[in-house]
Design a protein around this motif. Structure first.
Motif, PDB file in Angstrom:
ATOM      1  N   GLU A 114       0.623  -1.559  -0.200  1.00  0.00           N
ATOM      2  CA  GLU A 114      -0.140  -0.176   0.044  1.00  0.00           C
ATOM      3  C   GLU A 114       0.768   0.844  -0.110  1.00  0.00           C
ATOM      4  OE1 GLU A 114      -3.022   0.686   3.069  1.00  0.00           O
ATOM      5  OE2 GLU A 114      -3.808  -1.837   2.672  1.00  0.00           O
ATOM      6  N   ARG A 115       0.694   1.695  -1.090  1.00  0.00           N
ATOM      7  CA  ARG A 115       1.834   2.968  -1.027  1.00  0.00           C
ATOM      8  C   ARG A 115       0.891   4.252  -1.813  1.00  0.00           C
ATOM      9  NH1 ARG A 115       7.082   0.929  -4.505  1.00  0.00           N
ATOM     10  NH2 ARG A 115       7.398  -0.386  -2.185  1.00  0.00           N
ATOM     11  N   GLU A 116       1.193   5.398  -2.091  1.00  0.00           N
ATOM     12  CA  GLU A 116       0.717   6.811  -2.738  1.00  0.00           C
ATOM     13  C   GLU A 116       1.745   7.750  -3.191  1.00  0.00           C
ATOM     14  OE1 GLU A 116      -1.680   9.246   0.254  1.00  0.00           O
ATOM     15  OE2 GLU A 116      -2.436   7.761   1.496  1.00  0.00           O
ATOM     16  N   ALA A 142       5.620   2.060 -11.183  1.00  0.00           N
ATOM     17  CA  ALA A 142       5.558   1.692  -9.340  1.00  0.00           C
ATOM     18  C   ALA A 142       4.844   0.440  -9.491  1.00  0.00           C
ATOM     19  CB  ALA A 142       5.558   2.185  -8.233  1.00  0.00           C
ATOM     20  N   ALA A 143       3.504   0.412 -10.141  1.00  0.00           N
ATOM     21  CA  ALA A 143       2.407  -0.488 -10.447  1.00  0.00           C
ATOM     22  C   ALA A 143       3.783  -1.596 -11.576  1.00  0.00           C
ATOM     23  CB  ALA A 143       1.515  -0.230 -10.481  1.00  0.00           C
ATOM     24  N   VAL A 186      -1.597  -5.203  -9.559  1.00  0.00           N
ATOM     25  CA  VAL A 186      -1.476  -4.074  -8.513  1.00  0.00           C
ATOM     26  C   VAL A 186      -2.553  -3.290  -9.434  1.00  0.00           C
ATOM     27  CG1 VAL A 186      -0.581  -1.793  -8.501  1.00  0.00           C
ATOM     28  CG2 VAL A 186       0.548  -4.298  -7.977  1.00  0.00           C
ATOM     29  N   SER A 187      -3.275  -2.418  -8.417  1.00  0.00           N
ATOM     30  CA  SER A 187      -4.557  -1.699  -8.730  1.00  0.00           C
ATOM     31  C   SER A 187      -4.040   0.126  -8.159  1.00  0.00           C
ATOM     32  CB  SER A 187      -6.015  -1.704  -7.795  1.00  0.00           C
ATOM     33  OG  SER A 187      -6.599  -3.205  -8.022  1.00  0.00           O
ATOM     34  N   ILE A 188      -4.645   0.022  -8.942  1.00  0.00           N
ATOM     35  CA  ILE A 188      -4.163   2.435  -8.810  1.00  0.00           C
ATOM     36  C   ILE A 188      -5.460   2.666  -8.257  1.00  0.00           C
ATOM     37  CG2 ILE A 188      -3.441   4.172  -9.661  1.00  0.00           C
ATOM     38  CD1 ILE A 188      -1.974   2.855 -11.491  1.00  0.00           C
ATOM     39  N   ILE A 189      -5.387   3.529  -7.117  1.00  0.00           N
ATOM     40  CA  ILE A 189      -6.962   3.435  -6.086  1.00  0.00           C
ATOM     41  C   ILE A 189      -6.833   5.302  -6.395  1.00  0.00           C
ATOM     42  CG2 ILE A 189      -8.266   3.946  -4.902  1.00  0.00           C
ATOM     43  CD1 ILE A 189      -7.209   1.101  -4.634  1.00  0.00           C
ATOM     44  N   GLU A 190      -7.122   6.707  -7.385  1.00  0.00           N
ATOM     45  CA  GLU A 190      -7.758   7.723  -7.255  1.00  0.00           C
ATOM     46  C   GLU A 190      -8.306   8.017  -5.940  1.00  0.00           C
ATOM     47  OE1 GLU A 190      -9.445  11.406 -10.061  1.00  0.00           O
ATOM     48  OE2 GLU A 190      -9.005   9.755 -10.593  1.00  0.00           O
TER      49      GLU A 190
END
Length: 46
Positions: free
Chosen positions: A13-15, A25-26, A38-42
């Protein structure tokens, strides 16, 4: 706009501050661990 990475195969879990950094990074994480997704969440800014 901040983005958070979440991985289905580990506790990653990284911002990141922008989408380009989050995407890189993903991609790097998925390349290192071929069975992880890896999911990228806005995130909404407060």
């Amino acid at each position: 706009m901040p983005y958070q990475l979440q991985c289905d195969g580990c506790d990653l879990e990284r911002e990141h501050a922008d989408w380009a950094d989050a995407n890189e990074a993903a991609s790097d994480h998925e390349a290192e661990y071929a069975d992880h997704w890896v999911s990228i969440i806005e995130l909404q800014e407060a």
